[in-house]
Design an enzyme around this catalytic site. Structure first.
Site, PDB file in Angstrom:
ATOM      1  N   ARG A 286       0.836  -1.191   0.000  1.00  0.00           N
ATOM      2  CA  ARG A 286       0.000   0.000   0.000  1.00  0.00           C
ATOM      3  C   ARG A 286       0.869   1.237   0.000  1.00  0.00           C
ATOM      4  O   ARG A 286       1.916   1.259   0.632  1.00  0.00           O
ATOM      5  CB  ARG A 286      -0.893   0.011   1.246  1.00  0.00           C
ATOM      6  CG  ARG A 286      -2.128  -0.848   1.124  1.00  0.00           C
ATOM      7  CD  ARG A 286      -2.888  -0.932   2.428  1.00  0.00           C
ATOM      8  NE  ARG A 286      -2.332  -1.970   3.282  1.00  0.00           N
ATOM      9  CZ  ARG A 286      -2.867  -3.186   3.417  1.00  0.00           C
ATOM     10  NH1 ARG A 286      -3.984  -3.492   2.808  1.00  0.00           N
ATOM     11  NH2 ARG A 286      -2.294  -4.088   4.184  1.00  0.00           N
TER      12      ARG A 286
ATOM     13  N   SER B  41       7.302  -5.335   6.706  1.00  0.00           N
ATOM     14  CA  SER B  41       6.846  -6.317   7.692  1.00  0.00           C
ATOM     15  C   SER B  41       7.606  -7.627   7.624  1.00  0.00           C
ATOM     16  O   SER B  41       7.013  -8.697   7.456  1.00  0.00           O
ATOM     17  CB  SER B  41       5.363  -6.573   7.510  1.00  0.00           C
ATOM     18  OG  SER B  41       4.694  -5.377   7.264  1.00  0.00           O
TER      19      SER B  41
ATOM     20  N   ASP C 275       5.320  -3.459  10.574  1.00  0.00           N
ATOM     21  CA  ASP C 275       3.880  -3.141  10.580  1.00  0.00           C
ATOM     22  C   ASP C 275       3.289  -3.140  11.992  1.00  0.00           C
ATOM     23  O   ASP C 275       2.354  -2.381  12.280  1.00  0.00           O
ATOM     24  CB  ASP C 275       3.083  -4.065   9.651  1.00  0.00           C
ATOM     25  CG  ASP C 275       3.271  -5.537   9.957  1.00  0.00           C
ATOM     26  OD1 ASP C 275       4.205  -5.877  10.712  1.00  0.00           O
ATOM     27  OD2 ASP C 275       2.491  -6.351   9.429  1.00  0.00           O
TER      28      ASP C 275
HETATM   29  P1  ADP Z   1      -0.907  -8.617   4.911  1.00  0.00           P
HETATM   30  O1  ADP Z   1      -0.900  -9.472   6.115  1.00  0.00           O
HETATM   31  O2  ADP Z   1      -0.430  -9.338   3.717  1.00  0.00           O
HETATM   32  O3  ADP Z   1      -0.300  -7.286   5.122  1.00  0.00           O
HETATM   33  P2  ADP Z   1      -3.733  -8.246   5.272  1.00  0.00           P
HETATM   34  O4  ADP Z   1      -3.608  -7.740   6.632  1.00  0.00           O
HETATM   35  O5  ADP Z   1      -4.701  -7.582   4.365  1.00  0.00           O
HETATM   36  O6  ADP Z   1      -2.404  -8.314   4.490  1.00  0.00           O
HETATM   37  O7  ADP Z   1      -4.164  -9.771   5.409  1.00  0.00           O
HETATM   38  C1  ADP Z   1      -4.382 -10.541   4.284  1.00  0.00           C
HETATM   39  C2  ADP Z   1      -4.567 -11.947   4.764  1.00  0.00           C
HETATM   40  O8  ADP Z   1      -5.750 -12.031   5.558  1.00  0.00           O
HETATM   41  C3  ADP Z   1      -4.755 -12.914   3.625  1.00  0.00           C
HETATM   42  O9  ADP Z   1      -3.523 -13.476   3.240  1.00  0.00           O
HETATM   43  C4  ADP Z   1      -5.670 -13.959   4.219  1.00  0.00           C
HETATM   44  O10 ADP Z   1      -4.906 -14.972   4.793  1.00  0.00           O
HETATM   45  C5  ADP Z   1      -6.407 -13.254   5.320  1.00  0.00           C
HETATM   46  N1  ADP Z   1      -7.780 -12.969   4.904  1.00  0.00           N
HETATM   47  C6  ADP Z   1      -8.201 -12.047   4.030  1.00  0.00           C
HETATM   48  N2  ADP Z   1      -9.534 -12.109   3.858  1.00  0.00           N
HETATM   49  C7  ADP Z   1      -9.959 -13.108   4.640  1.00  0.00           C
HETATM   50  C8  ADP Z   1     -11.231 -13.688   4.902  1.00  0.00           C
HETATM   51  N3  ADP Z   1     -12.342 -13.261   4.321  1.00  0.00           N
HETATM   52  N4  ADP Z   1     -11.282 -14.697   5.780  1.00  0.00           N
HETATM   53  C9  ADP Z   1     -10.174 -15.143   6.373  1.00  0.00           C
HETATM   54  N5  ADP Z   1      -8.954 -14.667   6.164  1.00  0.00           N
HETATM   55  C10 ADP Z   1      -8.838 -13.650   5.310  1.00  0.00           C
HETATM   56 MG    MG Z   2      -0.162  -5.890   6.556  1.00  0.00          MG
END
Ligand code: ADP
Ligand code: MG
Length: 466
Positions: free
Chosen positions: A78, A147, A200
């Protein structure tokens, strides 16, 4: 039939091996606290790296000006810009853009990854509107949320310890990620200074504190999992620098790498770990986080298909593909409330190519999801209790008849945000362990994308123009 009995036996065994009674969770929480002490005592003293963030002051609300943030952590990154207006104006204006990372770049070269990121950032900067104000003659400043575990050498520099979460890129480990990004930005003709490099968890903690003075810890439950918290500077024996004026230092625990004999590890966890890009590492993360929960469910279903012919005489070929069952799909099946478990049926067909499943089979699939999700949620709750114990905020004071200070944990991550059964289970478990009375003063606050704002706030408080 014998086949069905075998499938049920596999389920029962899974249930037993994944069991997390409160007694076990207390052992996990205690082990977490012990490892925190060990990681603070000496470099390499624990699986918990307990990384010093160089953040010894959290946002106050006085921050002003235009700042950028870049959040690189998982499947997406982002970019964000924010106009901060101080105590009066707060966040005057904010814009965010999300870019998905081409999978090839997650296992490519360091230069390719950073060039891609810098190019996207440059595009974003080029779209800056008139509502944002950079005083004449000044350089734009950026908070870089990165992160992955980093050995921080100052607030704005640090070397990568290792990649996690499916990233495996040659030539970055040991390098200063700020230098890499700066070089790539220069290559794009982008004049911008990285004034803060933050994990993060640290960004989420900073963003959380900006809105709520009682935020003292942050937890990420997304693709991976991690936590950060505010520690007394004098309680960090391995810190040989000057004690900060604030007397505090934020610690990035890197709790994903926590390991303990008390963790309930199954054959599925062992196999997943062995076949992973980072075998033997991030064991806690592999039990809890979004990258792995769906994959664990797939492995259990595969065993049921192989040994109990759960989906017919042959094993569905797609079920053999690693990571084909993602956690959002698992979550959708787990939350299916229709009487015929229609969503489960559809997902099994769409994702795994398994059609015509019986209701009985679908129920079994949901039970597997339930066991895997709740184990993860309960272990995460135990981890949080470990932090609260370290901070002396686990309710001991209240139980002794004293006052209980309000304690807020800033939470971020798609897993916690979207997987309701998971987040509800986590909160219930934490309450159960702490006791109703003390739990009343402990708040878990969802701070979605708080880390972006947090990083820009830290960029502001570490600006070269202050
Ligand atoms: P990151 O951890 O990559 O920075 P996010 O905080 O957006 O990104 O988390 C994304 C992760 O959250 C995905 O890889 C998935 O494992 C989990 N996730 C996203 N949507 C859902 C959902 N509807 N139900 C369960 N887990 C989800
Ligand atoms: Mg994240």
């Amino acid at each position: 039939s014998g086949r069905w009995a075998r499938a049920v036996a596999i389920l029962k065994e899974l249930e037993e091996k994944c069991a997390t009674p409160i007694g076990k969770l207390r052992q996990v929480a205690d082990a977490m606290t012990v490892e925190m002490h060990a990681g603070l005592a000496s470099e390499g003293g624990s699986n918990l790296k307990m990384l010093i963030s160089y953040v010894d002051n959290l946002p106050t609300g006085d921050e002003t000006g235009l700042f950028y943030a870049l959040d690189l952590g998982g499947t997406n990154f982002r970019v964000l810009r924010v106009q901060l207006g101080g105590k009066e104006g707060h966040v005057v204006k904010q814009e965010v853009e999300e870019v998905s990372i081409p999978p090839s770049l997650m296992v490519g070269s360091s230069n390719e990854l950073f060039d891609f990121i810098a190019a996207e950032l440059a595009k974003f900067v080029a779209s800056e509107g008139e509502e944002f104000h950079l005083p004449a003659g000044r350089q734009r400043e950026l908070g870089f949320t990165f992160s992955f575990p980093v050995n921080q050498t100052s607030i704005s520099s640090g070397t990568l310890i290792k990649w996690t979460k499916g990233f495996s890129i040659d030539g970055t480990v040991g390098e200063d990620v700020v230098a890499e990004l700066t070089k790539a930005m220069e290559g794009q003709g982008l004049d911008m200074r990285v004034s803060a490099l933050v994990n993060d968890t640290i960004g989420t903690l900073a963003g959380g504190r900006y809105h709520d003075n009682d935020v003292v810890a942050a937890v990420i439950l997304g693709t991976g999992t991690n936590a950060a918290y505010v520690e007394h500077a004098h309680a960090i024996p391995k810190w040989h620098g000057l004690l900060p004026k604030s007397g505090e230092m934020v610690i990035n625990m890197e709790w994903g790498n926590f390991k303990s004999s008390h963790l309930p590890i199954t054959e599925y966890d062992q196999a997943l770990d062995l076949e992973s890009l980072n075998s033997g590492e991030q064991i806690f993360e592999k039990l809890i986080s979004g990258m792995y929960l769906g994959e664990l469910v797939r492995r259990v279903l595969l065993k049921m298909a192989e040994e109990a012919a759960l989906f017919g005489d042959s094993v569905p070929p797609k079920l053999e593909i690693q990571f084909i069952l993602r956690t959002p799909v698992m979550s959708a099946m787990h939350h299916d409330t229709s009487s015929d478990l229609r969503v489960v049926g559809t997902k099994l067909k769409e994702i795994l190519g398994i059609s015509n499943t019986s209701l009985k089979t679908r129920k079994l699939v949901v039970e597997v999801c339930d066991i895997i999700a709740k184990r993860g949620a309960r272990l995460a709750a135990a981890g949080i209790l470990g932090i609260l114990k370290k901070q002396g905020r686990d309710g001991g004071a209240a139980r002794d008849g004293g006052d209980m200070q309000r304690t807020v944990i800033a939470m971020d991550g798609g897993l916690y945000e979207h997987y309701t059964i998971f987040s509800n289970c986590l909160e219930t478990t934490l309450r159960e362990m702490i006791g109703e009375e003390a739990a009343a003063s402990i708040v878990i606050k969802l701070a979605t994308d708080g880390s972006g704002i947090g990083a820009s706030l830290l960029a502001a408080s570490h600006s070269q123009y202050l």
